[in-house]
Design a protein around this motif. Structure first.
Motif, PDB file in Angstrom:
ATOM      1  N   TYR A 240      -4.457  25.697  52.148  1.00 19.02           N
ATOM      2  CA  TYR A 240      -3.369  26.472  52.748  1.00 19.02           C
ATOM      3  C   TYR A 240      -2.558  27.155  51.661  1.00 19.02           C
ATOM      4  CZ  TYR A 240      -4.483  24.815  57.353  1.00 19.02           C
ATOM      5  OH  TYR A 240      -5.142  24.587  58.529  1.00 19.02           O
ATOM      6  N   GLY A 241      -2.330  28.447  51.849  1.00 17.39           N
ATOM      7  CA  GLY A 241      -1.572  29.243  50.893  1.00 17.39           C
ATOM      8  C   GLY A 241      -0.126  29.328  51.310  1.00 17.39           C
ATOM      9  N   VAL A 242       0.683  28.442  50.769  1.00 16.89           N
ATOM     10  CA  VAL A 242       2.100  28.382  51.117  1.00 16.89           C
ATOM     11  C   VAL A 242       2.847  27.769  49.941  1.00 16.89           C
ATOM     12  CG1 VAL A 242       1.931  26.091  52.206  1.00 16.89           C
ATOM     13  CG2 VAL A 242       3.710  27.687  52.959  1.00 16.89           C
ATOM     14  N   SER A 243       4.100  28.165  49.778  1.00 18.29           N
ATOM     15  CA  SER A 243       4.916  27.574  48.724  1.00 18.29           C
ATOM     16  C   SER A 243       5.341  26.162  49.119  1.00 18.29           C
ATOM     17  CB  SER A 243       6.134  28.464  48.450  1.00 18.29           C
ATOM     18  OG  SER A 243       5.741  29.691  47.856  1.00 18.29           O
ATOM     19  N   ASP A 244       5.998  25.479  48.205  1.00 17.50           N
ATOM     20  CA  ASP A 244       6.386  24.085  48.447  1.00 17.50           C
ATOM     21  C   ASP A 244       7.672  24.029  49.258  1.00 17.50           C
ATOM     22  OD1 ASP A 244       6.383  21.348  48.368  1.00 17.50           O
ATOM     23  OD2 ASP A 244       7.104  21.195  46.303  1.00 17.50           O
ATOM     24  N   ASN A 245       7.644  24.644  50.434  1.00 18.96           N
ATOM     25  CA  ASN A 245       8.817  24.727  51.297  1.00 18.96           C
ATOM     26  C   ASN A 245       9.083  23.396  51.983  1.00 18.96           C
ATOM     27  OD1 ASN A 245       8.798  27.583  50.770  1.00 18.96           O
ATOM     28  ND2 ASN A 245       7.253  27.806  52.373  1.00 18.96           N
ATOM     29  N   ASP A 246      10.332  23.002  51.994  1.00 23.12           N
ATOM     30  CA  ASP A 246      10.695  21.735  52.628  1.00 23.12           C
ATOM     31  C   ASP A 246      10.322  21.735  54.109  1.00 23.12           C
ATOM     32  OD1 ASP A 246      12.045  19.125  52.697  1.00 23.12           O
ATOM     33  OD2 ASP A 246      13.568  20.159  53.881  1.00 23.12           O
ATOM     34  N   GLY A 247      10.378  22.904  54.741  1.00 28.40           N
ATOM     35  CA  GLY A 247      10.115  22.977  56.176  1.00 28.40           C
ATOM     36  C   GLY A 247       8.685  23.334  56.554  1.00 28.40           C
ATOM     37  N   ARG A 248       7.784  23.438  55.594  1.00 30.46           N
ATOM     38  CA  ARG A 248       6.413  23.850  55.913  1.00 30.46           C
ATOM     39  C   ARG A 248       5.709  22.782  56.758  1.00 30.46           C
ATOM     40  NH1 ARG A 248       3.420  20.642  52.654  1.00 30.46           N
ATOM     41  NH2 ARG A 248       4.515  19.895  50.792  1.00 30.46           N
ATOM     42  N   TRP A 249       4.831  23.239  57.637  1.00 30.02           N
ATOM     43  CA  TRP A 249       3.980  22.299  58.384  1.00 30.02           C
ATOM     44  C   TRP A 249       2.522  22.397  57.917  1.00 30.02           C
ATOM     45  CZ3 TRP A 249       6.196  26.636  60.560  1.00 30.02           C
ATOM     46  CH2 TRP A 249       5.329  27.625  61.050  1.00 30.02           C
ATOM     47  N   PHE A 250       2.281  23.198  56.891  1.00 30.11           N
ATOM     48  CA  PHE A 250       0.958  23.318  56.305  1.00 30.11           C
ATOM     49  C   PHE A 250       0.855  22.424  55.069  1.00 30.11           C
ATOM     50  CE2 PHE A 250       1.842  27.467  58.283  1.00 30.11           C
ATOM     51  CZ  PHE A 250       0.817  27.490  59.218  1.00 30.11           C
ATOM     52  N   ASP A 251      -0.240  21.722  54.959  1.00 34.07           N
ATOM     53  CA  ASP A 251      -0.458  20.792  53.855  1.00 34.07           C
ATOM     54  C   ASP A 251      -0.766  21.526  52.549  1.00 34.07           C
ATOM     55  OD1 ASP A 251      -1.402  18.118  52.626  1.00 34.07           O
ATOM     56  OD2 ASP A 251      -3.152  19.429  52.416  1.00 34.07           O
ATOM     57  N   ILE A 252      -0.180  21.066  51.438  1.00 37.10           N
ATOM     58  CA  ILE A 252      -0.575  21.551  50.112  1.00 37.10           C
ATOM     59  C   ILE A 252      -1.029  20.398  49.208  1.00 37.10           C
ATOM     60  CG2 ILE A 252       0.815  23.648  50.187  1.00 37.10           C
ATOM     61  CD1 ILE A 252       2.870  22.237  48.411  1.00 37.10           C
ATOM     62  N   ASP A 253      -0.992  19.169  49.713  1.00 34.42           N
ATOM     63  CA  ASP A 253      -1.438  18.042  48.893  1.00 34.42           C
ATOM     64  C   ASP A 253      -2.919  18.170  48.534  1.00 34.42           C
ATOM     65  OD1 ASP A 253       1.061  16.932  48.891  1.00 34.42           O
ATOM     66  OD2 ASP A 253       0.659  15.516  50.515  1.00 34.42           O
ATOM     67  N   HIS A 254      -3.712  18.718  49.444  1.00 34.68           N
ATOM     68  CA  HIS A 254      -5.137  18.902  49.175  1.00 34.68           C
ATOM     69  C   HIS A 254      -5.329  19.881  48.012  1.00 34.68           C
ATOM     70  CE1 HIS A 254      -9.386  18.949  49.878  1.00 34.68           C
ATOM     71  NE2 HIS A 254      -9.413  20.246  50.160  1.00 34.68           N
ATOM     72  N   ALA A 255      -4.582  20.978  48.013  1.00 35.02           N
ATOM     73  CA  ALA A 255      -4.678  21.951  46.919  1.00 35.02           C
ATOM     74  C   ALA A 255      -4.171  21.360  45.613  1.00 35.02           C
ATOM     75  CB  ALA A 255      -3.893  23.209  47.260  1.00 35.02           C
ATOM     76  N   ARG A 256      -3.138  20.536  45.699  1.00 37.43           N
ATOM     77  CA  ARG A 256      -2.650  19.853  44.497  1.00 37.43           C
ATOM     78  C   ARG A 256      -3.734  18.948  43.914  1.00 37.43           C
ATOM     79  NH1 ARG A 256       3.117  18.938  47.047  1.00 37.43           N
ATOM     80  NH2 ARG A 256       4.453  20.132  45.632  1.00 37.43           N
ATOM     81  N   SER A 257      -4.401  18.209  44.785  1.00 30.96           N
ATOM     82  CA  SER A 257      -5.392  17.237  44.344  1.00 30.96           C
ATOM     83  C   SER A 257      -6.641  17.905  43.778  1.00 30.96           C
ATOM     84  CB  SER A 257      -5.783  16.328  45.513  1.00 30.96           C
ATOM     85  OG  SER A 257      -6.831  15.463  45.169  1.00 30.96           O
ATOM     86  N   VAL A 258      -7.157  18.903  44.473  1.00 32.70           N
ATOM     87  CA  VAL A 258      -8.422  19.515  44.085  1.00 32.70           C
ATOM     88  C   VAL A 258      -8.244  20.569  42.993  1.00 32.70           C
ATOM     89  CG1 VAL A 258     -10.371  20.902  44.904  1.00 32.70           C
ATOM     90  CG2 VAL A 258      -9.431  19.066  46.349  1.00 32.70           C
ATOM     91  N   LEU A 259      -7.190  21.387  43.126  1.00 32.73           N
ATOM     92  CA  LEU A 259      -7.024  22.545  42.248  1.00 32.73           C
ATOM     93  C   LEU A 259      -5.903  22.400  41.242  1.00 32.73           C
ATOM     94  CD1 LEU A 259      -7.269  25.321  44.992  1.00 32.73           C
ATOM     95  CD2 LEU A 259      -9.103  24.570  43.457  1.00 32.73           C
ATOM     96  N   ASP A 260      -5.141  21.317  41.347  1.00 32.04           N
ATOM     97  CA  ASP A 260      -3.951  21.161  40.517  1.00 32.04           C
ATOM     98  C   ASP A 260      -2.945  22.272  40.794  1.00 32.04           C
ATOM     99  OD1 ASP A 260      -2.405  19.747  38.676  1.00 32.04           O
ATOM    100  OD2 ASP A 260      -3.112  20.928  36.973  1.00 32.04           O
ATOM    101  N   TYR A 261      -2.865  22.683  42.046  1.00 31.06           N
ATOM    102  CA  TYR A 261      -1.889  23.682  42.478  1.00 31.06           C
ATOM    103  C   TYR A 261      -0.486  23.149  42.244  1.00 31.06           C
ATOM    104  CZ  TYR A 261       0.744  26.599  45.893  1.00 31.06           C
ATOM    105  OH  TYR A 261       1.653  27.423  46.523  1.00 31.06           O
ATOM    106  N   ASP A 262       0.351  23.955  41.599  1.00 28.01           N
ATOM    107  CA  ASP A 262       1.693  23.513  41.213  1.00 28.01           C
ATOM    108  C   ASP A 262       2.720  24.577  41.589  1.00 28.01           C
ATOM    109  OD1 ASP A 262       3.748  22.024  40.103  1.00 28.01           O
ATOM    110  OD2 ASP A 262       3.388  22.754  38.068  1.00 28.01           O
ATOM    111  N   PRO A 263       3.065  24.683  42.884  1.00 26.27           N
ATOM    112  CA  PRO A 263       3.985  25.740  43.332  1.00 26.27           C
ATOM    113  C   PRO A 263       5.379  25.569  42.752  1.00 26.27           C
ATOM    114  CG  PRO A 263       3.627  24.142  45.078  1.00 26.27           C
ATOM    115  CD  PRO A 263       2.660  23.787  43.989  1.00 26.27           C
ATOM    116  N   GLU A 264       6.031  26.699  42.531  1.00 26.07           N
ATOM    117  CA  GLU A 264       7.356  26.703  41.924  1.00 26.07           C
ATOM    118  C   GLU A 264       8.479  26.981  42.914  1.00 26.07           C
ATOM    119  OE1 GLU A 264       7.676  28.617  37.994  1.00 26.07           O
ATOM    120  OE2 GLU A 264       5.573  29.211  38.258  1.00 26.07           O
TER     121      GLU A 264
END
Length: 276
Positions: A240-264
């Motif tokens: 999921y392509g989304v910033s680390d928004n407190d209110g997001r309902w889309f997961d980014i933990d998977h991108a963090r784990s696999v890709l080391d995605y580190d949104p600012e």
């Protein structure tokens, strides 16, 4: 790394090139039906295989953004089929024939858009208990969403049945906005600028609440694409392509784990639009 961007003149394409286009690690070219002021471009439609095929020679990765996105009022099925489904098949064929390693595909949050339709506006509340990840059932909210889902499946089919492309990344992009409106108040402010509502209206507040949840800042978009270009671990995967928004309902933990995605960026950190 040689990277071809289809649909480079659109909002997402311009954002990617603005963010990482000057990186020494990448050499970008483009394929589009429109010119781009800052990059070498092949003028062709993805619906024409013979016209686009030469642009793939010598390419290591393709960022496929070219799309027909008519919205929810005028869903032209024939045009959607030709550009989104047929055009993406042409991109995959060209990547196979040119032995391109990676295809990064611009999918959309609309492949799961019925979650938002069912639960809005409550879903915009940061305390609403729902997280949609890559394993949850798809629920397209439009013909456009259906076409993107078809593209995801076609990408998986290609990487699992051909030597090339070796990797396919389905990036379900949320809300990317023009630089002027690249902030959580962007949609609300654009509505004011267009004369559709006033700043003290309920619709303004609704637009802010939604974008604070779905905002994918240009900075985080560039970071996500860079992680995908540098990755060699994925065969097929969905993110999921989304910033680390407190209110997001889309997961980014998977991108963090696999890709080391580190949104600012986090939409909750904003309490008003930027001041002039």
């Amino acid at each position: 790394m040689n990277v071809l961007v289809t649909g480079a003149s659109g909002v997402v394409g311009r954002a990617i090139l603005d963010e990482i286009g000057d990186r020494d690690a990448y050499s970008f070219t483009a394929l589009d039906i429109e010119d781009h002021p800052d990059i070498e471009i092949t003028r062709a439609s993805v619906t024409d295989y013979d016209a686009i095929r030469p642009a793939f020679d010598g390419v290591d990765a393709v960022v496929h953004l070219a799309v027909y996105a008519p919205g929810f009022v005028d869903e032209n099925w024939e045009r959607i089929m030709a550009v989104n489904v047929g055009g993406t098949r042409n991109v995959l064929r060209a990547a196979r024939e040119a032995e391109v390693d990676s295809v990064i595909f611009a999918s959309t949050n609309h492949v799961v858009g019925m979650y938002e339709r069912e639960f809005s506006p409550d879903i915009y509340d940061p305390n609403f208990e729902l997280t949609v990840d890559h394993t949850d059932p798809v629920r397209p909210d439009s013909t456009y969403g259906v076409s993107k889902l078809c593209n995801e499946h076609d990408g998986r089919f290609f990487v699992e049945t051909n030597e090339y492309p070796k990797r396919f990344y389905a990036l379900r992009i949320c809300s990317v906005r023009e630089p002027e409106y690249d902030h959580p108040y962007g949609d609300a402010e654009k509505g004011v600028d267009d004369g559709r509502w006033k700043r003290d209206s309920k619709e303004y507040e609704r637009q802010v609440a939604r974008l604070k949840a779905t905002w994918f800042s240009q900075r985080d978009l560039g970071g996500m694409i860079e992680r995908m270009l540098d990755d060699e671990s994925v065969t097929f995967d969905v993110f999921y392509g989304v910033s680390d928004n407190d209110g997001r309902w889309f997961d980014i933990d998977h991108a963090r784990s696999v890709l080391d995605y580190d949104p600012e960026d986090d939409g909750a950190e904003w309490d008003g639009p930027p001041t002039p």
